[in-house]
Write a protein that holds these residues in place. Structure first.
Motif, mmCIF file in Angstrom:
data_model
loop_
_atom_site.group_PDB
_atom_site.id
_atom_site.type_symbol
_atom_site.label_atom_id
_atom_site.label_comp_id
_atom_site.label_asym_id
_atom_site.label_seq_id
_atom_site.Cartn_x
_atom_site.Cartn_y
_atom_site.Cartn_z
ATOM 1 N N GLY A 99 0.616 -1.190 0.367
ATOM 2 C CA GLY A 99 0.573 0.163 -0.043
ATOM 3 C C GLY A 99 0.713 1.315 -0.392
ATOM 4 O O GLY A 99 2.524 0.862 -0.093
ATOM 5 N N ASP A 100 -0.463 2.334 0.543
ATOM 6 C CA ASP A 100 0.355 3.486 -0.014
ATOM 7 C C ASP A 100 2.187 3.824 1.353
ATOM 8 O O ASP A 100 2.697 4.357 1.086
ATOM 9 N N ALA A 101 1.588 2.923 2.131
ATOM 10 C CA ALA A 101 2.457 2.937 3.645
ATOM 11 C C ALA A 101 2.642 2.255 4.123
ATOM 12 O O ALA A 101 1.994 0.855 4.477
ATOM 13 N N PRO A 102 4.151 1.214 2.905
ATOM 14 C CA PRO A 102 4.408 -0.560 2.988
ATOM 15 C C PRO A 102 4.257 -0.339 4.734
ATOM 16 O O PRO A 102 5.280 0.252 5.808
ATOM 17 N N LEU A 103 3.782 -1.571 5.493
ATOM 18 C CA LEU A 103 4.441 -2.429 6.688
ATOM 19 C C LEU A 103 5.350 -3.481 5.937
ATOM 20 O O LEU A 103 5.331 -4.328 5.511
ATOM 21 N N SER A 104 6.293 -3.672 7.182
ATOM 22 C CA SER A 104 7.905 -4.759 7.058
ATOM 23 C C SER A 104 7.139 -5.916 7.718
ATOM 24 O O SER A 104 5.987 -6.302 8.008
#
Length: 335
Positions: free
Chosen positions: A32-37
């Motif tokens: 997504g726009d704010a990727p999560l590890s």
């Protein structure tokens, strides 16, 4: 009696689909726009993430994932029921106009009636059901012949006509509306999943929790309705009564789904066909598979659509249509 080998095959396929849904869910959580590890997903799920990680996961990603999964399940089950009661493999709530009927009702409600913030989420499925039910009744009446009963081919043709007419009516309705409201309806028409918050899940979940067990209980009636009418009557089935009950269930499932996802088509067409190809046409066997296949298809299409083009992505309905339209043409030529 169902063969033990078929039951074993069904259990293996159900386990495989659950694993596939889990994998797709995990992948979708990180994109997504704010990727999560991905190595931070489990700590965040357990409440040990940063404020940003928890906000992105619990307020943005998870609600959308769950809504998409539930809506796909509802649409696939609705399609399976419609194909059973009409004995037509091309029946789908989107193709035969039920989704469009729900959309017109939602448009009228959204554009012209006073909206209260607290009840809006929970009113939408009811409004959508009213519009879809009225449309289904009209389609049924126009497709029914007093001498020959319900005509499956005519039902699809009448449904497609209603779908086109109602889509045109939605465009007329929004032609003089406010810009913000026009944008909402336009996104709904494109199948842009917009109900992406927890209240929308609580609005949709009870419909599935009640109607999935009822449908599985009615599976044997669906088996008999799929045969010729004399055979069904000979087996003691009250054809019109069972058809109406099952039609109401199909309409409720489709309406509750599209009220929060927009005009999604073809999920209810593809999922039952894939399930039947895997375990055969017996409803007790293929309906549980179709539910999971539909949920995974919509989840996968949404994951692809929202990450394909930055920043807003492609509406999920368009991705599903790109997959489903060729499949519909293939079935049309085959049948």
């Amino acid at each position: 009696m169902i063969q033990a080998s078929l039951l074993k095959k069904q259990r293996i396929l159900l386990s495989t689909l659950l694993a596939l849904i889990t994998i797709t869910t995990v992948i979708s959580m990180g994109l997504g726009d704010a990727p999560l590890s991905y190595d931070r997903l489990i700590p965040t799920l357990l409440g040990h993430g940063t404020f940003k990680e928890e906000f992105v996961l619990f307020s943005i990603r998870l609600p959308r994932i769950i809504i998409t999964l539930l809506a796909g399940m509802a649409l696939s089950l609705s399609g399976a029921i419609l194909q059973g009661i009409t004995r037509n493999d091309l029946a789908d709530p989107g193709i035969i106009g039920i989704n469009s009927g729900a959309g017109v009702a939602i448009s009228i409600f959204f554009l012209f009636l006073p909206i209260e913030a607290g009840s809006f989420v929970y009113m939408l499925p009811l409004v959508a059901f009213f519009g879809a039910f009225l449309t289904a009744c009209l389609i049924y009446v126009f497709s029914y012949n007093r001498n020959t009963g319900l005509q499956p081919v005519k039902l699809v043709l009448v449904g497609i006509g209603f779908s086109m007419a109602l889509s045109g009516a939605m465009i007329v309705l929004i032609s003089s509306a406010e810009r913000e409201k026009v944008d909402f309806i336009a996104k709904w028409l494109a199948g842009n999943i917009w109900g992406t918050d927890w209240p929308f899940i609580w609005a949709l979940l009870p419909w599935l929790a009640i109607l999935i067990p009822v449908t599985l209980y009615k599976a044997n009636s669906l088996n008999l309705l799929g045969l010729s009418e004399p055979v069904a009557v000979g087996a003691g089935v009250s054809i019109e009564k069972e058809r109406i009950i099952l039609l109401l269930i199909a309409v409720a499932l489709a309406a509750s789904a599209v009220s929060v996802t927009g005009g999604i088509t073809f999920i209810g067409l593809m999922a039952p066909h894939i399930a039947k190809a895997l375990v055969g046409p017996r409803n007790q066997l293929f309906i549980p598979l179709a539910i999971l296949i539909g949920g995974w298809l919509l989840l996968f299409a949404d994951m692809i659509g929202r990450n394909l083009i930055e920043p807003n992505g492609i509406p999920t309905g368009i991705i599903v249509a790109l997959i489903g339209a060729p499949y519909f043409i293939y079935l049309l030529l085959k049948k």
